[in-house]
Design an enzyme around this catalytic site. Structure first.
Site, short mmCIF file in Angstrom:
data_model
loop_
_atom_site.label_atom_id
_atom_site.label_comp_id
_atom_site.label_asym_id
_atom_site.label_seq_id
_atom_site.Cartn_x
_atom_site.Cartn_y
_atom_site.Cartn_z
N ASP A 141 78.96 -58.95 -17.67
CA ASP A 141 79.03 -60.39 -17.74
C ASP A 141 77.93 -60.83 -18.71
OD1 ASP A 141 79.44 -63.13 -16.95
OD2 ASP A 141 77.62 -62.92 -15.76
N ASP B 207 76.80 -61.35 -12.12
CA ASP B 207 75.90 -62.08 -11.23
C ASP B 207 76.51 -63.34 -10.64
OD1 ASP B 207 75.88 -63.60 -13.60
OD2 ASP B 207 74.03 -64.55 -12.95
N ASP C 209 82.30 -63.65 -11.25
CA ASP C 209 82.40 -62.20 -11.41
C ASP C 209 82.81 -61.52 -10.11
OD1 ASP C 209 81.34 -62.38 -14.04
OD2 ASP C 209 79.34 -62.58 -13.16
#
Lengths: 73, 836
Positions: free
Chosen positions: B520, B718, B722
């Site tokens: 991410d 995080d 996600d």
């Protein structure tokens, strides 16, 4: 030597009592938290004279929130 | 233009009286005895003094390490009084007494235990508080007739510990009672095994030196009695899992163990009754004790990670809403649990809070930060009539929102439901030892049958039975049963000390061969918050700008606060501050007129050449330029943006060097993502932006479905956006600072900053596999050797009693002596050296 017929079961009985205490300690959760008691014991029992009762800041929650905002701004 | 990241904050003029952190220059009040770094610390300090708990600060002084500034939410916690919220975490103790479990944020040192447990002294109706330091869960005994849970919640909040009703209390209870039962079994097995050794020792000695038969019979019966608790109490889990496995058609490692235990106890019991033949009680008790010990170790190594996940599962991502009842001047605001809201209700969302529902803005004008939902870094402006989603952070002014959907009906609720579903379906990996167990059992049964057949025809039934019993006993794969749990528990404990919490040990086995690592962007590769990344201009001007921005809570203002300063100046005094939304801020700092904002806002005439170049260079870099003017003269330009984490570049390079494909999956604007990708040296195809959380989930699912061979797909993230992707990936890793939802979804949770731990996980998993393989080799060599001896009729109970612990000891040593994960000292020392 015949005394062994008495002494050995007696010894095992004492061991069984100890194991019984261990089972009691384990199932009553004395080994759940091994960390906190270690730090808790370090606190000295100093005499704290707490002023009992809820301070105004607790009761008037809106006021506390407002003051938070005031300070932030 | 200088990058600021390498620099460090100046030595502070003052330390915060509560937390000891440096006080921002603009907040220092030279006239006061006490100094505070933030409003939270000031409030907590005042309350602690008001309650007479000054000893707290003496206790804190004895602690090591820096504390964190206190957070006070100022909530009313009225929702805690709702039965729906309270019940899952509350036991009724009878007689108007209740025990409620609250998870506390902000428990950082032993002094916190003291402070929290002192609560009964000041709150009437609170009988006792016990805080578990490790899991930060407080058990509160209170009386509903005298106080309310909301009052207790407010008290904890004002002391700087944000309380959450522990919704997963029942899950924790189940795990706890399992732990307790396991410990009791282990204790009984160990005690019996030790005593059996003495009794058997006497019998072995008697075999050599001779023993009068009444004594021999007595000792034989004694060992049967002592072995009974082991067989019928301690060993039950092995029989249960073996039978459950057989019912489900699976051969578990417990099956050969259960066979050995059953055969050994049956044969020994028979031999005791008949008074002839060998007894195996001591070996079987030792074996049970060793296996139970190894399993208990593995559980306790895993416990830290699981308890953390439990607590966070309890901390719902969105817990409450401020419902507005009535209209106009009669309107009251009450905090209610989300489940109490119905579509059509109106909720208030204050500045800095999360939007709790999906809905439409009724009134207000603000900016929303959708970073945790979508990964976008740019705030989104909203006004009357705009739709908002649960999970966004309100950056600007107060909003009133009409509720359309709550809970599972919201977009984020649907995402979290996917996480739960994916987790429940995640196949548990067949352990290497279980795969081997199937072979093992097949071979064992064939050999045993052959022994009976050949032995019977050659030596008669008696010898055949003795040998087959010896074979089945010594071939018990005790060492094989220890091989995995021991290696695993040592690795898990080492990893936890290095800030890597492994929730799902299967993940370490899945990392055998990694084909793709998906990262991410916001908050994972980058810091996830705006800061002053570059500065062009006079140092003094930056200090003035920081002092001025300390008066604001705007995004840009926070960026200035996060910037490390240079040098130490006299404490500026700030007054007559004016903020113009969308433009900037101005005010007097010391005796200077300071303006910070857009070029238009600072109004300093023509922009000089150097600043114009710097500004366009910043734009090209993806940063937003902010101008600073002092006394009507342009004095500097700051580049504000989301900086890469210090170790992102090196980590990605190292992953690529290992032949792993690294890709970025981000919800942020594709241009921004491409730029970050380029900075990390990734191809444009591998830096994908503009993805919705659903897109991310689908991308991961497609990769997992289409991967070739055993190349695992690892997802690192995080945000809430996600979470679904983390749950679906072969291995999901939540980075430090992740939201509760990601920690629940992930297999591995990092509590150390940065991406470097990724490499340590890969190395650690590789070393762990080495240890496991070596352990299995040891145990197989032992098993084959012992079985051959048993077939030849050499093995008796004494040799078995010696061989079994020796083989187990080899495995124990082999597990304990290998460094699977580096000690945190080394890695930690390196990173703090870099900071200094």
């Amino acid at each position: 030597m015949e005394t062994i017929f008495v002494l050995l079961p007696l010894a095992l009985l004492i061991a069984a009592i100890a194991v019984g205490f261990f089972i009691w300690a384990a199932t009553s959760g004395q080994f759940d938290d091994l960390e906190t008691p270690a730090v808790r014991i370090l606190f000295d029992d100093e005499e704290v004279a707490p002023r009992a009762g809820e301070p105004a800041s607790l009761r008037a929650s809106a006021g506390a929130a407002a003051s938070t905002r005031r300070v932030l701004r | 233009m200088t990058p600021l990241s390498a620099r460090r904050a100046p030595a502070a003029a003052a330390a915060c009286s509560h937390c000891g952190q440096p006080v921002p220059l603009a907040l220092v009040r030279p006239a006061d005895d006490t100094q505070f770094c933030c409003a939270g610390c000031r409030q907590v300090y005042t309350l602690v003094r008001e309650w007479g708990f000054d000893q707290y600060y003496r206790l804190v002084g004895q602690q090591q390490g820096a504390l964190e500034p206190a957070t006070v939410t100022g909530r009313s916690f009225e929702d805690f009084d709702d039965a729906r919220v309270q019940t899952p975490a509350t036991e009724d103790l009878g007689g108007d007494r209740r025990r409620t479990r609250l998870y506390l944020e902000g428990v950082h040192c032993a002094a916190c235990v003291w402070l929290v447990e002192k609560l009964p002294a000041v709150l009437s109706g609170v009988d006792e508080v016990r805080l578990n330091y490790g899991s930060a869960v407080a058990e509160i005994n209170w009386r509903p007739a005298h106080t309310r849970l909301s009052t207790i919640g407010r008290a904890l909040d004002r002391l700087g510990y944000t309380p959450h009703v522990h919704q997963a209390a029942r899950v924790q209870d189940a795990r706890r009672s399992e732990d307790r039962a396991g410990l009791a079994r282990l204790g009984v097995a160990t005690a019996c095994a030790m005593n059996l050794m003495f009794v058997s020792g006497a019998l072995y000695a008697g075999e050599y030196s001779g023993m009068a038969s009444p004594y021999e019979a007595f000792f034989r019966w004694l060992s049967l009695v002592v072995a009974l608790p082991v067989i019928f109490f301690s060993a039950t889990p092995f029989f249960q899992t073996a039978i459950a496995g057989l019912r489900a058609g699976i051969v578990h490692i417990d099956l050969p163990i259960a066979i050995a235990l059953a055969v050994a106890s049956a044969a020994s019991a028979w031999n005791t009754l008949t008074g002839t033949g060998p007894l195996w009680f001591d070996s079987l008790a030792m074996l049970v004790a060793a296996l139970l010990g190894a399993r208990q170790l593995q559980r306790s190594a895993q416990r830290a990670a699981l308890e953390r996940a439990d607590s966070l599962r309890g901390v719902a991502f969105l817990e409450f809403a401020r419902r507005v009842d009535g209209t106009g001047t009669d309107a009251t605001v009450v905090e209610v649990p989300l489940s109490a809201l119905v579509p059509g209700d109106v909720v208030e969302v204050r500045s800095g809070e999360l939007v709790p529902v999906d809905g439409v803005v009724l009134s207000g004008r603000s900016a929303l930060d959708n970073a945790v939902l979508t990964g976008e870094t740019a705030p989104l402006a909203v006004t009357d009539g705009d739709g908002v989603n649960a999970g966004a952070t309100n950056l600007g002014a107060r909003l009133l929102v009409r509720v359309n959907a709550t809970g599972a009906q919201t977009r984020v609720g649907a995402l979290l439901a996917i996480v739960q579903e994916a987790l429940s379906r995640k196949p548990s990996l067949l352990q290497t030892t279980d795969v081997m167990a199937r072979r093992f059992v097949q071979v064992l049964l064939v050999v045993a049958a052959a022994t009976v057949g050949i032995g019977w025809t050659q030596f008669g039934p008696e010898v055949a039975m003795t040998r087959v019993v010896a074979l089945l006993v010594v071939s018990c794969p005790c060492a094989l049963g220890l091989a995995v749990p021991l290696a695993m528990s040592v690795a898990l404990m080492r990893a936890a000390r290095a800030g890597i919490f492994v929730k799902n040990p299967d993940a370490l086995e899945r990392l055998r061969h990694v084909s793709t690592v998906l990262l991410d962007k916001t908050g994972t590769i980058t810091e996830g918050r705006a800061s002053v990344v570059r500065w062009q201009g006079e140092d003094a001007a930056l200090q003035y700008a920081r002092a001025l921005e300390a008066e604001s809570s705007h995004r840009v203002a926070r960026a200035f606060q996060a910037a490390p300063g240079r040098g130490l100046y006299a404490v500026p005094t700030v007054h007559t501050v004016v903020e113009v939304p969308g433009r900037g801020i101005s005010g007097r700092v010391d005796d200077h007129e300071v303006r910070v904002g857009t070029a238009f806002h600072v109004d300093a005439g023509r922009v000089p050449e150097t600043f114009a170049t710097a500004s366009s260079a910043m734009v090209a870099e993806g940063l937003s330029p902010v101008f600073v003017a002092v006394d009507g003269r342009l004095a500097g330009v700051a580049g504000i943006g989301d900086e890469l984490r210090v170790d992102s570049r090196a980590t990605v390079a190292a992953l690529v060097a290992r032949g792993i494909r690294v890709r970025i999956l981000s919800g942020d604007h594709p241009d921004v993502v491409r730029r970050v990708g380029a900075a990390l040296g990734l191809a444009a195809d591998d830096a994908i932006g503009g993805l919705t959380p659903e897109d991310k989930r689908d991308a991961v699912a497609a990769l997992v479905a289409g991967r070739d061979g055993d190349g695992a797909v690892v997802m690192v993230g995080d945000g809430v956006n996600d979470a679904a992707a983390l749950a679906l990936a072969d291995v999901g890793i939540a980075v430090q600072g992740g939201m509760g939802a990601t920690i629940v979804a992930a297999d591995i949770v990092l509590t150390r900053e940065g991406l470097r731990p990724l490499l340590e996980i890969l190395d650690g998993a590789r070393r762990l596999r080495g240890v496991i393989r070596r352990n299995i080799a040891f145990s197989l060599v032992y098993n084959i050797g012992a079985s051959s001896l048993a077939l030849a009729g050499i093995v008796g109970p004494l040799l078995a009693a010696v061989l079994m612990p020796v083989s187990s000891l080899t495995v124990v040593l082999s597990s304990a002596l290998t460094r699977t994960f580096a000690r945190p000292g080394r890695a930690g020392a390196r990173s703090s050296a870099a900071e200094a």
